[in-house]
Design a protein around this motif. Structure first.
Motif, PDB file in Angstrom:
ATOM      1  N   ASN A 238      32.037  38.592  33.187  1.00 48.27           N
ATOM      2  CA  ASN A 238      32.431  39.999  33.222  1.00 48.27           C
ATOM      3  C   ASN A 238      34.311  39.967  33.259  1.00 48.27           C
ATOM      4  OD1 ASN A 238      30.065  41.688  33.731  1.00 48.27           O
ATOM      5  ND2 ASN A 238      29.932  39.910  35.227  1.00 48.27           N
ATOM      6  N   PRO A 239      34.795  39.324  32.225  1.00 50.78           N
ATOM      7  CA  PRO A 239      36.111  39.176  32.192  1.00 50.78           C
ATOM      8  C   PRO A 239      37.269  40.048  32.777  1.00 50.78           C
ATOM      9  CG  PRO A 239      35.246  38.456  30.212  1.00 50.78           C
ATOM     10  CD  PRO A 239      34.171  39.203  30.849  1.00 50.78           C
ATOM     11  N   ASP A 240      36.999  41.400  32.766  1.00 48.28           N
ATOM     12  CA  ASP A 240      37.667  42.400  33.069  1.00 48.28           C
ATOM     13  C   ASP A 240      37.598  42.933  34.598  1.00 48.28           C
ATOM     14  OD1 ASP A 240      38.749  42.543  30.748  1.00 48.28           O
ATOM     15  OD2 ASP A 240      37.460  44.065  29.915  1.00 48.28           O
ATOM     16  N   MET A 241      36.348  42.219  35.492  1.00 48.56           N
ATOM     17  CA  MET A 241      36.325  42.348  36.814  1.00 48.56           C
ATOM     18  C   MET A 241      37.320  41.751  37.742  1.00 48.56           C
ATOM     19  SD  MET A 241      32.726  41.846  38.659  1.00 48.56           S
ATOM     20  CE  MET A 241      31.857  42.826  37.655  1.00 48.56           C
ATOM     21  N   ALA A 242      37.720  42.596  38.628  1.00 41.63           N
ATOM     22  CA  ALA A 242      38.665  42.310  39.671  1.00 41.63           C
ATOM     23  C   ALA A 242      37.941  41.137  40.529  1.00 41.63           C
ATOM     24  CB  ALA A 242      39.126  43.352  40.275  1.00 41.63           C
TER      25      ALA A 242
END
Length: 150
Positions: free
Chosen positions: A19-23
């Motif tokens: 999930n590349p956009d996950m913090a």
């Protein structure tokens, strides 16, 4: 703590890779809930528990760390928590999730309520896994056979 800080960071990294956009904070919350879920399953064999879709993402990341996951299951008891995928991400059965959260609470933890809700297009985080385990695919653990016992 069920796993070391180093192991936790590695599993959190797996969630973030999927999930590349996950913090990092959100990925950590997901791993925390995945750990709680595995513990609840291991301590309640035969009950039929299930993760929410977003918690399932943390469980998947744990499973990908096979040695860590096997050791975790051994630490939790005689139960290996197998994964039986349910492929319909819209499945949602609140009573199963309620029962799962209750078992987490009985173990002394608080379930992160935001991560145990229904699947939707507006979840707190997008998840890579396209599976949801409730209602037709709850996780039922069977004890491992003891050595020398048929």
């Amino acid at each position: 703590m069920l796993i070391t800080d180093e192991q936790f960071a590695s599993v959190r990294g797996t969630v973030m890779d999927a999930n590349p956009d996950m913090a990092a904070q959100m990925a950590g919350r997901i791993v925390d809930e995945g750990l709680k879920f595995v513990a609840a399953c291991a301590k309640n064999p035969g009950l039929g528990l299930a993760p929410s879709r977003i918690v399932d993402e943390g469980w998947h990341a744990l499973i990908l760390h096979t040695a860590l996951y096997a050791e975790l299951c051994d630490t939790l008891g005689d139960q290996f928590v197998h994964h039986y995928p349910g492929y319909d991400p819209t499945n949602y059965d609140p009573p199963i999730l309620d029962r799962t959260r209750e078992k987490i609470t009985e173990l002394g933890w608080e379930a992160d309520q935001e991560l145990w809700g229904p699947p939707s297009d507006e979840t707190l985080a997008s998840v890579a896994a396209k599976c949801q385990h409730a209602p037709d695919c709850t996780i039922i653990i069977t004890p491992r056979p003891k050595p020398g016992v048929a």
